[in-house]
Design an enzyme around this catalytic site. Structure first.
Site, mmCIF file in Angstrom:
data_model
loop_
_atom_site.group_PDB
_atom_site.id
_atom_site.type_symbol
_atom_site.label_atom_id
_atom_site.label_comp_id
_atom_site.label_asym_id
_atom_site.label_seq_id
_atom_site.Cartn_x
_atom_site.Cartn_y
_atom_site.Cartn_z
ATOM 1 N N GLY A 172 -18.180 3.934 35.483
ATOM 2 C CA GLY A 172 -19.073 4.162 34.352
ATOM 3 C C GLY A 172 -19.478 5.613 34.250
ATOM 4 O O GLY A 172 -18.706 6.537 34.505
ATOM 5 N N GLY A 173 -20.749 5.843 33.903
ATOM 6 C CA GLY A 173 -21.245 7.204 33.747
ATOM 7 C C GLY A 173 -21.187 8.019 35.016
ATOM 8 O O GLY A 173 -21.159 9.256 34.962
ATOM 9 N N GLY A 407 7.777 32.143 25.007
ATOM 10 C CA GLY A 407 6.332 32.021 25.122
ATOM 11 C C GLY A 407 5.875 31.771 26.544
ATOM 12 O O GLY A 407 4.768 32.182 26.921
ATOM 13 N N ALA A 408 6.713 31.117 27.327
ATOM 14 C CA ALA A 408 6.345 30.855 28.717
ATOM 15 C C ALA A 408 6.240 32.158 29.515
ATOM 16 O O ALA A 408 5.444 32.258 30.453
ATOM 17 C CB ALA A 408 7.361 29.920 29.364
#
Length: 520
Positions: A172-173, A407-408
């Protein structure tokens, strides 16, 4: 017996009771699950006799659902400070023997107190999680307690190192505090993390899944990347936390501790001259390169089971801590994908936040293509790594071993992203793309206009050779100053160390701003 002696006797008795948490029966139940208690974990993690406990006698203030009839000193979490290898740390450990370690408002106040002290006194904060979640009887008070903890995780980020150990349930939280910290460790078969458990998953989606399959250590260490480490036992997990701390500083104003070494700075390794295969499509193992250049061959890897096409971790070079980022040609040819980009970006930002120099070893043919990657936002995730390197002001030394395409190339700590010293091996190729792809684009018309297939093949071979002569080496980049030097592979260790020594007093700022807007 005097009044003073009676008071002391009562203190001793109450302290002894508090040390038992939920009592002997619940401690035994914890042991039967193969788990240690909160205090046992603290004792194993910290230097012997160094633990100073805070708030041992705190009790919850809940009066709902009969809770006023049951109180335990400490209220389900042990907090305090101590030392690891003589260095101050603050710590909290949830005690599953008290109300399943569920979080009450008073528990959150105890945790927040040590988190505040860690920031105020400039020391790492370690949280050992073993909790059933929010204490339902306290309702909104428990939720408010989580919010207070999360806010401190956020404000502490980049100020002091934060480490989470998951030694039991975390659902949960409760999962968000570990997710906000710098490093998360889980234990196989006894710890798990998920937002909703198997029963809820089944009721909502119809999917049948076990706790381990849904949020076990192996799942989060290899598939989601939520966990940086998956230990085989609690003892191994605590030892891993100790090892991790040896590479990082106390806070963002200090440097990591120096570790003496007998490994010579000028040590060379002839093996590196032969490690890159002649065939550009053949793989090799980047781990050999990493271990060859660092002190004593010791490399402490982070996220080793997640996104294996990139390697990140800590090492020492001439006794000083460094962060290593390296493409791994042995896995997916070393391409960058969504997970590799996220993994490396997070690591680069941690190193920059805590003054740890970055050494980047490059052999990357590009970004992974395909609809799955595009739909998973490879553009945004690749931008995270680009942004992390471009923003970083720590010393950055880059060595290109073989491929560095498109781009790499830019993303992997190139000169234009304020790389300080960029070296290349003679085997390196720095270009927009490889020769085969480039020829297909540049000379498609010429090959199509050829009178017969044999002529087209000859044109292709000739043009490919011209492209390779131009770009299949580091010298075009070196001629333009994008590479500071072309180095012999065997000398990589001492060239990197000399570069780091030169950059030891580096000063570089970023423009004044409230905060950046990282592409999330």
């Amino acid at each position: 017996m005097s009044i003073q002696q009676d008071n002391i006797s009562k203190l001793v008795e109450r302290r002894a009771s508090a040390l038992l948490g939920g009592g002997p029966d619940r401690i035994e139940a914890q042991h039967k699950k193969g788990k240690m208690t909160a205090r046992e974990r603290i004792a194993m993690l910290l230097d012997e006799g160094s633990f100073e406990e805070f708030d041992m006698f705190v009790q919850h203030r809940c009066t709902n659902f009969g809770m006023e009839k049951q109180h335990f000193d400490g209220d389900g979490v042990v907090t305090g400070c101590g030392t690891i290898d003589g260095r101050l740390v603050y710590i909290f450990a949830q005690d599953f023997t008290v109300s399943g370690g569920s979080l009450s408002k008073t528990m959150s106040e105890k945790i927040c107190k040590v988190m505040d002290m860690a920031v105020r006194n400039g020391a790492p904060c370690i949280g050992l999680n073993d909790s059933g979640g929010a204490r339902i009887q306290e309702g909104i008070d428990a939720l408010a307690g989580y919010g207070e903890i999360f806010e401190r995780n956020i404000l502490s980020s980049g100020v002091v190192p934060q480490i989470s150990g998951i030694f039991g349930p975390c659902a949960g939280g409760a999962v968000y505090s570990p997710a906000l910290t710098d490093f998360t460790l889980m234990v196989k078969n006894t710890s798990y993390m998920f937002l909703t458990g198997p029963a809820v998953v089944k009721s909502v989606t119809g999917e049948v899944v076990t706790q381990e399959e849904l949020g076990g250590a192996v799942v989060h260490a290899s598939k989601s990347g939520v966990a940086h480490f998956a230990a085989n036992s609690e003892e191994e997990g605590l030892s891993t936390i100790k090892k991790l701390l040896s590479f990082i500083p106390q806070n963002n104003m200090e440097e990591a501790p120096i570790r003496p070494t007998d490994d010579p700075v000028y040590r060379t390794d002839d093996f590196l001259n032969e490690i890159v295969p002649d065939n550009p499509n053949k793989a090799y193992d980047m781990y050999y390169v990493v271990r060859s250049i660092v002190d004593d061959g010791e490399f402490f890897e982070i996220h080793k089971d997640f996104a294996k096409n990139i390697i990140v971790g800590f090492a020492h070079m001439n006794g000083r801590s460094v962060g290593i980022v390296a493409n791994q040609p042995n896995m997916l040819a070393g391409v960058l994908d969504v997970n590799a980009s996220r993994k490396a970006a997070r690591f680069v930002r941690f190193c920059d936040a805590f003054n740890i120099p970055l050494v980047t070893l490059v052999d990357v043919p590009g970004f992974l293509c395909g609809t799955q990657q595009e739909y998973s936002a490879i553009i945004t995730n690749g931008a995270k790594l680009l942004y992390a390197y471009g923003e970083a002001t720590v010393p950055k030394v880059t060595v290109t071993l073989r491929k560095s395409y498109g781009g790499a190339h830019i993303v992997m700590s190139c000169k234009q992203l304020r790389g300080d010293l960029n070296y290349a091996w003679p085997s390196s190729e720095i270009a927009v793309m490889g020769a085969d792809g480039a020829v297909n684009v540049l000379y498609a018309k010429d090959m199509k206009a050829a009178e017969n297939p044999e002529d087209a093949l000859q044109i292709r071979a000739r043009k490919k050779k011209e492209y390779e002569d131009l770009f299949s080496n580091p010298y075009q980049a070196a001629q333009k100053g994008y590479i500071d030097d072309v180095i012999e592979p065997r000398n990589t260790r001492f060239r990197v160390i000399r570069a780091l020594e030169q950059l030891a007093c580096k000063k570089q700022d970023i423009p004044a701003k409230k905060h950046d807007n990282l592409p999330l």
